[in-house]
Motif scaffolding. Structure first.
Motif, PDB file in Angstrom:
ATOM      1  N   ARG A 165      21.994 -39.433 -50.331  1.00  0.00           N
ATOM      2  CA  ARG A 165      22.441 -40.473 -49.417  1.00  0.00           C
ATOM      3  C   ARG A 165      21.305 -41.419 -49.031  1.00  0.00           C
ATOM      4  O   ARG A 165      21.509 -42.356 -48.266  1.00  0.00           O
ATOM      5  N   SER A 166      20.120 -41.183 -49.553  1.00  0.00           N
ATOM      6  CA  SER A 166      18.987 -42.040 -49.224  1.00  0.00           C
ATOM      7  C   SER A 166      19.109 -43.380 -49.957  1.00  0.00           C
ATOM      8  O   SER A 166      19.495 -43.413 -51.124  1.00  0.00           O
TER       9      SER A 166
ATOM     10  N   GLU B 261      21.998 -28.614 -48.715  1.00  0.00           N
ATOM     11  CA  GLU B 261      22.087 -29.747 -47.789  1.00  0.00           C
ATOM     12  C   GLU B 261      20.987 -30.766 -48.072  1.00  0.00           C
ATOM     13  O   GLU B 261      21.192 -31.970 -47.925  1.00  0.00           O
TER      14      GLU B 261
ATOM     15  N   PRO C 258      22.969 -35.806 -41.900  1.00  0.00           N
ATOM     16  CA  PRO C 258      22.893 -36.732 -43.035  1.00  0.00           C
ATOM     17  C   PRO C 258      23.766 -37.973 -42.885  1.00  0.00           C
ATOM     18  O   PRO C 258      23.478 -39.016 -43.475  1.00  0.00           O
TER      19      PRO C 258
ATOM     20  N   VAL D 285      21.300 -34.839 -48.602  1.00  0.00           N
ATOM     21  CA  VAL D 285      20.525 -35.827 -47.841  1.00  0.00           C
ATOM     22  C   VAL D 285      19.806 -36.780 -48.791  1.00  0.00           C
ATOM     23  O   VAL D 285      19.784 -38.003 -48.586  1.00  0.00           O
TER      24      VAL D 285
END
Length: 588
Positions: free
Chosen positions: A228-229, A221, A355, A225
């Motif tokens: 997706r930053s 996970e 997220p 995350v």
């Protein structure tokens, strides 16, 4: 591990250029010598070959980079058959050479059914398991699930075996023998040295807390995350180091060009001086991840016409005092020609629930004042513009399911905001006192806002963008300087920036995009909306526009050109009223 070397044509080309000065027969001789050397190198690179057969079934050869990896490969082959129910399967050497091994595999009798009991399996792992008769493949899946649950609960080195095995016809009876292995907890996270990101910031972002049980699921996970930053993305699965019963992940991050300088120049017909152009402009400066700590600063300036300008400043500090909360502040100033001045000052507390889901709590103070009162000296009731103060409190949420934060091709994004607060009207000495007689000076005001976008990808060079927004504001004494401002490049194109006032509105943007690069495309668009303005005789407006444009990505930014023509009750459909916007969005 298996390696495969494929010869590259440019190697032959390079060699041919070297031997070109020699006679033909010498070139052939050198070529054969080079080819022989290359093939020998290939043979030496493959340290071990393995071939096997099961009964009369022949298998192909497999090559391995070392004798050790060949041994592991053999164990993997035998274990594959054991997992299918051939518990007595074993390998038998048939022939051995210097660099090869030929084996046969004796499967033995197959186990068709297993009457399985829990054995010493911990209570927390026994839940939702139906014990009794199972196929051997089902037992394998069950053991995999137990091990997966264990590695997500702090025991990545747990093991499970069949125990107390007894034969029952074509099957067996067995129980599970479970070994926890050592309890592993998280250590602090590490970041590759080439990245500026603070390790403390990354630890807060991925929520890996030192001292808590290790979890492989949590690590997977964390990678999602990171990807997706808007600041960085992962360059591979993180490396894990186990020491003193602690697991320390090292993340390999690649920084994104997230900072933005965006400048747009607009050429519009000058309504005050017919036949001349009015130059408008916009400047956006967005600085992200300052100091590697998720600290953002954004400044936006716009000039809509000769007398109207706006300024907006936003700042955010992530994980304040190492808590899960982000804290931000905003200030905006709007000078609407010589009519009114509006100022907004607010604070926002943000929390990343998942997220894809971000939640904000906001408090805002809005102040608006008249700039000129000469035209309102003889009014008998409160005019459409007045002095007021509004204390706004609300909540907003954002769902982001786009496949890329910068140049999406697929996915959906939705933002929703709801707020309310008390609005107080102030008396202005430039207006007659009678306009305030009997007026409720303190009233509640409510606001709703929604925006969304959808990206559809049909073919490698063809996609569609759908987007839109809607809003509603309600108050007993609703003023013109309370209303939403719609129109322009980021809403309904083909009109001046903030051309429309609206107490409620909704609009839709549709774009067909023809891609010729990752973020380069030609587009044709159609925008349409419906809005309501209580201060216009024709209170309901249905503007629409159409046009075309270009989005061209360069090495350090994006060049944009948009041409649009719009129609409304205030603007006829004519090319003399068309709007042209172009600018360069630089990322660094």
């Amino acid at each position: 591990m298996e390696y495969e070397r494929r010869y590259q044509p440019n190697e032959f080309y390079y060699f041919a250029n070297i031997i070109n000065p020699f006679p033909s027969f010498m070139r052939q001789l050198y070529f054969l010598l080079f080819l022989f050397t290359f093939l020998c190198g290939q043979a030496l690179a493959q340290e071990g070959w393995l071939g096997w057969k099961v009964g009369e079934e022949n298998r192909k050869w497999k090559s391995f980079s070392s004798m050790e990896s060949r041994g592991l490969g053999l164990d993997s082959i035998v274990n594959h058959y054991k997992r299918e129910g051939y518990l007595a399967a074993f390998s038998k050497e048939e022939k051995r050479n210097t660099d090869s091994l030929w084996i046969s595999i004796d499967l033995g009798p197959a186990i068709e059914k297993v009457n399985l009991s829990s054995g010493n399996l911990p209570t927390n792992l026994v839940k939702n398991i139906n014990w009794g008769e199972k196929t051997f493949v089902e037992v394998g899946f069950l053991i995999d699930q137990i091990l997966q649950d264990s590695e997500n609960d702090g025991y990545p080195f747990a093991s499970v075996q069949l125990d107390s095995i007894s034969r029952t016809g074509g099957g067996i009876e067995a129980s599970l023998n479970y070994d926890y292995g050592p309890l592993i907890t998280w250590d602090s996270v590490k970041v590759n040295k080439q990245n500026k990101t603070s390790e403390k910031y990354l630890q807060n972002l991925v929520r890996i807390i030192p001292g808590t049980p290790f979890s492989e699921k949590q690590l997977r996970e964390a990678v999602k995350v990171i990807d997706r930053s808007p600041y960085f993305k992962s360059s591979g699965y993180p490396a894990l180091t186990f020491q003193f019963q602690k697991a320390q992940p090292t993340f390999q991050l690649l920084e994104r060009n997230a900072n933005v300088i965006d400048g747009i120049i607009g050429f519009l017909p000058n309504e005050n001086e017919p036949g001349k152009l009015l130059v408008t402009g916009q400047l956006d400066l967005q600085l992200y991840h300052l100091g590697g700590k998720g600290r953002d600063v954004q400044v936006s300036w716009q000039r809509f016409n000769e007398l109207t300008q706006s300024l907006a400043i936003n700042a955010k500090e992530a994980f304040i005092f190492n808590s899960p909360l982000d804290v931000g502040g905003n200030f905006s100033l709007l000078k609407q020609d010589s009519t009114f001045l509006r100022r907004d000052l607010g604070v926002i507390f943000g929390y990343r629930v998942s997220p894809n889901f971000y939640l904000n709590f906001l408090a805002n103070r809005v102040a608006s004042d008249l700039l000129a009162t000469f035209g309102y000296r003889d009014v008998e009731e409160l005019p459409e513009v007045a002095d007021y103060r509004w204390s706004e409190y609300g909540i907003s949420a954002e769902w982001d399911l786009l496949d890329d934060v910068i140049a999406p091709r697929r996915g959906f994004k939705l933002g929703v905001k709801a707020s309310a607060g008390n609005k107080r009207i102030l008396e202005n000495t430039g207006l007659p006192e009678d306009v305030y007689t009997g007026l409720d000076m303190n009233t509640p005001q409510y606001l709703l806002h929604l925006n969304w976008e959808k990206h559809v990808f049909f073919k490698p060079n063809w996609g569609m963008f759908l987007g839109g927004a809607g809003g509603w504001v309600q108050n007993e004494n609703l003023l013109l300087n309370d209303l939403f401002r719609i129109g322009g490049l980021k809403s309904i194109r083909g009109f001046n920036e903030n051309f429309f006032y609206a107490s409620s509105y909704a609009y839709l943007n549709v774009e067909q995009r023809l891609f010729f690069g990752e973020n380069s495309f030609l587009l044709v668009f159609l925008d349409g909306g419906i809005l309501e303005n209580p201060y216009f005789a024709n209170s309901k407006e249905r503007p629409f526009s159409f046009g075309a444009g270009l989005n061209f990505e360069t090495g350090s930014g994006v060049f944009r050109f948009i041409y649009g023509v719009g129609k409304s009750s205030q603007q006829p459909l004519t090319f003399s009223q068309s709007k042209i916007h172009f600018g360069y969005l630089a990322r660094f």
